[in-house]
Scaffold this motif. Sequence first.
Motif, mmCIF file in Angstrom:
data_model
loop_
_atom_site.group_PDB
_atom_site.id
_atom_site.type_symbol
_atom_site.label_atom_id
_atom_site.label_comp_id
_atom_site.label_asym_id
_atom_site.label_seq_id
_atom_site.Cartn_x
_atom_site.Cartn_y
_atom_site.Cartn_z
ATOM 1 N N GLY A 83 75.959 -23.993 97.760
ATOM 2 C CA GLY A 83 77.153 -23.279 97.321
ATOM 3 C C GLY A 83 77.016 -21.800 97.565
ATOM 4 O O GLY A 83 76.565 -21.381 98.628
ATOM 5 N N TRP A 84 77.368 -21.003 96.560
ATOM 6 C CA TRP A 84 77.390 -19.555 96.745
ATOM 7 C C TRP A 84 77.091 -18.828 95.443
ATOM 8 O O TRP A 84 77.200 -19.382 94.350
ATOM 9 C CB TRP A 84 78.734 -19.081 97.285
ATOM 10 N N ALA A 85 76.724 -17.568 95.596
ATOM 11 C CA ALA A 85 76.622 -16.617 94.487
ATOM 12 C C ALA A 85 77.197 -15.307 94.988
ATOM 13 O O ALA A 85 77.008 -14.944 96.158
ATOM 14 C CB ALA A 85 75.176 -16.443 94.032
ATOM 15 N N GLU A 86 77.893 -14.581 94.109
ATOM 16 C CA GLU A 86 78.586 -13.388 94.572
ATOM 17 C C GLU A 86 78.625 -12.309 93.511
ATOM 18 O O GLU A 86 78.495 -12.568 92.306
ATOM 19 C CB GLU A 86 80.017 -13.728 95.000
ATOM 20 N N GLU A 87 78.823 -11.088 94.003
ATOM 21 C CA GLU A 87 79.212 -9.954 93.173
ATOM 22 C C GLU A 87 80.515 -9.412 93.725
ATOM 23 O O GLU A 87 80.629 -9.169 94.929
ATOM 24 C CB GLU A 87 78.164 -8.841 93.188
ATOM 25 N N ALA A 88 81.494 -9.235 92.847
ATOM 26 C CA ALA A 88 82.788 -8.661 93.247
ATOM 27 C C ALA A 88 83.076 -7.446 92.382
ATOM 28 O O ALA A 88 82.871 -7.449 91.167
ATOM 29 C CB ALA A 88 83.898 -9.688 93.094
ATOM 30 N N ARG A 89 83.550 -6.379 93.053
ATOM 31 C CA ARG A 89 83.972 -5.162 92.359
ATOM 32 C C ARG A 89 85.450 -4.941 92.694
ATOM 33 O O ARG A 89 85.813 -4.842 93.871
ATOM 34 C CB ARG A 89 83.144 -3.963 92.812
ATOM 35 N N ASN A 90 86.258 -4.863 91.669
ATOM 36 C CA ASN A 90 87.696 -4.741 91.865
ATOM 37 C C ASN A 90 88.256 -3.504 91.191
ATOM 38 O O ASN A 90 87.862 -3.160 90.070
ATOM 39 C CB ASN A 90 88.405 -5.967 91.303
ATOM 40 N N THR A 140 83.447 -7.462 97.913
ATOM 41 C CA THR A 140 82.766 -8.673 97.486
ATOM 42 C C THR A 140 81.620 -8.982 98.431
ATOM 43 O O THR A 140 81.795 -8.984 99.650
ATOM 44 C CB THR A 140 83.734 -9.868 97.453
ATOM 45 N N HIS A 141 80.466 -9.239 97.852
ATOM 46 C CA HIS A 141 79.320 -9.754 98.593
ATOM 47 C C HIS A 141 79.125 -11.198 98.133
ATOM 48 O O HIS A 141 78.668 -11.440 97.009
ATOM 49 C CB HIS A 141 78.073 -8.921 98.316
ATOM 50 N N GLN A 142 79.500 -12.129 98.995
ATOM 51 C CA GLN A 142 79.399 -13.554 98.696
ATOM 52 C C GLN A 142 78.307 -14.141 99.586
ATOM 53 O O GLN A 142 78.419 -14.125 100.811
ATOM 54 C CB GLN A 142 80.727 -14.262 98.949
ATOM 55 N N CYS A 143 77.256 -14.643 98.949
ATOM 56 C CA CYS A 143 76.151 -15.235 99.687
ATOM 57 C C CYS A 143 76.213 -16.756 99.580
ATOM 58 O O CYS A 143 76.423 -17.302 98.491
ATOM 59 C CB CYS A 143 74.814 -14.736 99.143
ATOM 60 N N PHE A 144 76.008 -17.426 100.696
ATOM 61 C CA PHE A 144 75.939 -18.880 100.728
ATOM 62 C C PHE A 144 74.476 -19.295 100.784
ATOM 63 O O PHE A 144 73.662 -18.649 101.462
ATOM 64 C CB PHE A 144 76.705 -19.421 101.936
ATOM 65 N N GLY A 145 74.145 -20.378 100.078
ATOM 66 C CA GLY A 145 72.752 -20.772 100.047
ATOM 67 C C GLY A 145 72.510 -22.019 99.225
ATOM 68 O O GLY A 145 73.431 -22.773 98.897
ATOM 69 N N HIS A 146 71.225 -22.212 98.862
ATOM 70 C CA HIS A 146 70.773 -23.388 98.130
ATOM 71 C C HIS A 146 70.252 -22.988 96.748
ATOM 72 O O HIS A 146 69.707 -21.900 96.575
ATOM 73 C CB HIS A 146 69.659 -24.097 98.896
ATOM 74 N N PHE A 147 70.390 -23.901 95.804
ATOM 75 C CA PHE A 147 69.939 -23.680 94.444
ATOM 76 C C PHE A 147 68.646 -24.456 94.172
ATOM 77 O O PHE A 147 68.427 -25.538 94.715
ATOM 78 C CB PHE A 147 70.998 -24.140 93.442
ATOM 79 N N THR A 148 67.821 -23.881 93.312
ATOM 80 C CA THR A 148 66.698 -24.588 92.710
ATOM 81 C C THR A 148 66.720 -24.290 91.218
ATOM 82 O O THR A 148 67.424 -23.394 90.750
ATOM 83 C CB THR A 148 65.344 -24.150 93.301
ATOM 84 N N ARG A 151 69.599 -22.574 78.127
ATOM 85 C CA ARG A 151 69.880 -23.831 78.845
ATOM 86 C C ARG A 151 69.992 -23.663 80.352
ATOM 87 O O ARG A 151 70.377 -24.608 81.051
ATOM 88 C CB ARG A 151 71.150 -24.508 78.303
ATOM 89 N N VAL A 152 69.642 -22.488 80.904
ATOM 90 C CA VAL A 152 69.791 -22.244 82.342
ATOM 91 C C VAL A 152 68.571 -21.508 82.876
ATOM 92 O O VAL A 152 68.160 -20.487 82.315
ATOM 93 C CB VAL A 152 71.049 -21.407 82.646
ATOM 94 N N ASN A 153 67.991 -22.035 83.956
ATOM 95 C CA ASN A 153 66.921 -21.349 84.679
ATOM 96 C C ASN A 153 67.104 -21.683 86.161
ATOM 97 O O ASN A 153 66.664 -22.734 86.631
ATOM 98 C CB ASN A 153 65.551 -21.794 84.184
ATOM 99 N N VAL A 154 67.773 -20.777 86.883
ATOM 100 C CA VAL A 154 68.237 -21.072 88.236
ATOM 101 C C VAL A 154 67.758 -20.008 89.205
ATOM 102 O O VAL A 154 67.766 -18.809 88.884
ATOM 103 C CB VAL A 154 69.786 -21.149 88.259
ATOM 104 N N GLU A 155 67.347 -20.442 90.392
ATOM 105 C CA GLU A 155 67.158 -19.545 91.522
ATOM 106 C C GLU A 155 68.144 -19.941 92.615
ATOM 107 O O GLU A 155 68.418 -21.119 92.824
ATOM 108 C CB GLU A 155 65.733 -19.604 92.065
ATOM 109 N N PHE A 156 68.653 -18.918 93.289
ATOM 110 C CA PHE A 156 69.582 -19.122 94.392
ATOM 111 C C PHE A 156 68.982 -18.483 95.635
ATOM 112 O O PHE A 156 68.569 -17.317 95.601
ATOM 113 C CB PHE A 156 70.940 -18.502 94.058
#
Length: 326
Positions: A317-324, A291-299, A267-272
């Motif tokens: 919005g944003w997409a991110e990778e966080a390592r804790n 954390t690498h948080q990228c701001f951008g647009h979705f399609t 149910r999901v097919n997204v590019e950021f």
Amino acid sequence: MTREREITEPVDLCLPDGRLNPAAVGWSRRPLHRANLRGWGRTKRWEYWGVVTPTHIVGLVASSLDYAGVHSVYVLDRRTGIETNKEVVVPFARRVLFPTASGAGRVRAAGGGLSIDIDQRPDGSTIRATAPGVQVDLEAPLPAEHESLGVVVPWDTRRFQYTVKDLGRPVRGTLRVGDTAYPISAKDSFAVLDHGRGRWPYAIRWNWAAGSGPGRSIQLGGRWTDGTGSTENALFVDGRLHKIGADLTWRYDPTDWLRPWRITGDRVNVEFHPFHERVARTNLGVLANETHQCFGHFTGWAQTDDGERTDLDGLVGWAEEARNRW
């Protein structure tokens, strides 16, 4: 696909002995969990508000991570790429106040010239923050039919997380950076809440993506929920939640975070498509984060519960990778 139970009545997150309450495992359309956490043991509490306007992106974090309170006020000028950022670490999270339920009560965090004050009411939240060179004064109304995603993610009976992801909230008020005040209008701005309460494994990595626009929002997560039987994936259309119960595949380049990201699955097919990368690092020995948080647009698209494909083109919005390690 997961087989998650929808929760429709208030429930305690924990049993009296502090272990996970089996009746709390599931998801909800509004906050129904009472986070009755007790004591230490890698207990984590946080409130994150992200605000997107045509000219700026604002991120506010109030958190208690057992060993420390880590709070921050972040502002990105979308036109110039200039970041204003203040982060403070308060030993043992002194002067931090969190309610047990999302959307009700007061949140307070302060230290090192930074303060965050959030008042939550049934009709919305008042969000105020100050840091050197920044003042935030916002109202985020809560429309009557607006739904959010609440999920309990269980690793085991002693390690679990309750999260509320509330996307596409209208927001209005004022942002002041330096000597310049920027009015924020609900016509073209939105807010996102990440409310978290739980007990975590010591080392973990997660992905999170959130995008909003007029009448539509997309909430996607990964890694930390994989294999638990729970997901934090959802599509929102005109305020209505469509729960997506599937682990997703994330593809991105950790050597070039500004290249397009792909997030796919049932149910999901997204590019950021990122336009800015924010890097946040904390290293206090026993407590560390990157954390690498990228701001951008979705399609792309996501499907509603009845199978209709909803176009996500133009969501911001944003997409991110966080390592804790915490």
